[in-house]
Design an enzyme around this catalytic site. Sequence first.
Site, PDB file in Angstrom:
ATOM      1  N   ARG A 150     -10.705   9.042  13.677  1.00  0.00           N
ATOM      2  CA  ARG A 150     -10.950   8.139  12.549  1.00  0.00           C
ATOM      3  C   ARG A 150     -12.349   7.545  12.602  1.00  0.00           C
ATOM      4  O   ARG A 150     -12.982   7.337  11.565  1.00  0.00           O
ATOM      5  CB  ARG A 150      -9.905   7.031  12.519  1.00  0.00           C
ATOM      6  N   HIS A 171      -2.607  11.007  10.734  1.00  0.00           N
ATOM      7  CA  HIS A 171      -1.473  10.168  11.101  1.00  0.00           C
ATOM      8  C   HIS A 171      -1.053  10.553  12.508  1.00  0.00           C
ATOM      9  O   HIS A 171      -1.084  11.729  12.865  1.00  0.00           O
ATOM     10  CB  HIS A 171      -0.303  10.391  10.139  1.00  0.00           C
ATOM     11  N   ASN A 222      -7.148   7.436   5.204  1.00  0.00           N
ATOM     12  CA  ASN A 222      -7.035   7.581   6.645  1.00  0.00           C
ATOM     13  C   ASN A 222      -6.666   9.023   6.973  1.00  0.00           C
ATOM     14  O   ASN A 222      -5.507   9.412   6.892  1.00  0.00           O
ATOM     15  CB  ASN A 222      -5.973   6.602   7.155  1.00  0.00           C
ATOM     16  N   PHE A 225       0.807  -1.224   0.000  1.00  0.00           N
ATOM     17  CA  PHE A 225       0.000   0.000   0.000  1.00  0.00           C
ATOM     18  C   PHE A 225       0.843   1.278   0.000  1.00  0.00           C
ATOM     19  O   PHE A 225       0.292   2.379  -0.003  1.00  0.00           O
ATOM     20  CB  PHE A 225      -0.957   0.019   1.200  1.00  0.00           C
ATOM     21  N   THR A 258      -6.075   2.207  13.339  1.00  0.00           N
ATOM     22  CA  THR A 258      -5.591   2.492  11.987  1.00  0.00           C
ATOM     23  C   THR A 258      -6.659   2.227  10.942  1.00  0.00           C
ATOM     24  O   THR A 258      -6.816   3.003  10.001  1.00  0.00           O
ATOM     25  CB  THR A 258      -4.324   1.654  11.694  1.00  0.00           C
ATOM     26  N   ARG A 263      -2.885   8.427  20.218  1.00  0.00           N
ATOM     27  CA  ARG A 263      -3.334   7.358  19.319  1.00  0.00           C
ATOM     28  C   ARG A 263      -4.727   6.859  19.705  1.00  0.00           C
ATOM     29  O   ARG A 263      -5.496   6.443  18.846  1.00  0.00           O
ATOM     30  CB  ARG A 263      -2.320   6.229  19.285  1.00  0.00           C
TER      31      ARG A 263
END
Length: 139
Positions: free
Chosen positions: A93, A106, A103, A48, A82, A76
């Site tokens: 997210r 980061h 996404n 990816f 993720t 996070r």
Amino acid sequence: INDSLSFQVGEIISRFEKKGFSLKGLKLITVDRSFAEQHYADLSAKPFFSGLVDYIISGPVVAMVWEGKNVVTTGRTIIGATNPAQSAPGTIRGDFAIDIGRNVIHGSDSIESARKEIALWFPEGPVSWESSLKHWIYE
């Protein structure tokens, strides 16, 4: 934060500020391919990688540096899993992303990664200041 989320920058900043973290760096930049490849160098062997690079260079990016106790781990958690499909509602997210290939944010996965990424994105270093709220938030 990729351009696709630029209308939500204030919301994202607010989530980190509400947790008690201090913003130490912020800039809106257009990322070129070589910079993106350097940023994601650790993922260069992944299938990816090319799509990831294409996505981050597709528009301006809002780069930020946050500081605070356990900021990497807690940050996070604020960002979410993720894979946005596995991100809880209330996470960035979980609220603003659907596909893993789009996404919208980061976050460094370790203190070591954070130091490396800050040096790359903010070669001038983060801003040195302390919020007047710090003594109300931290012991």
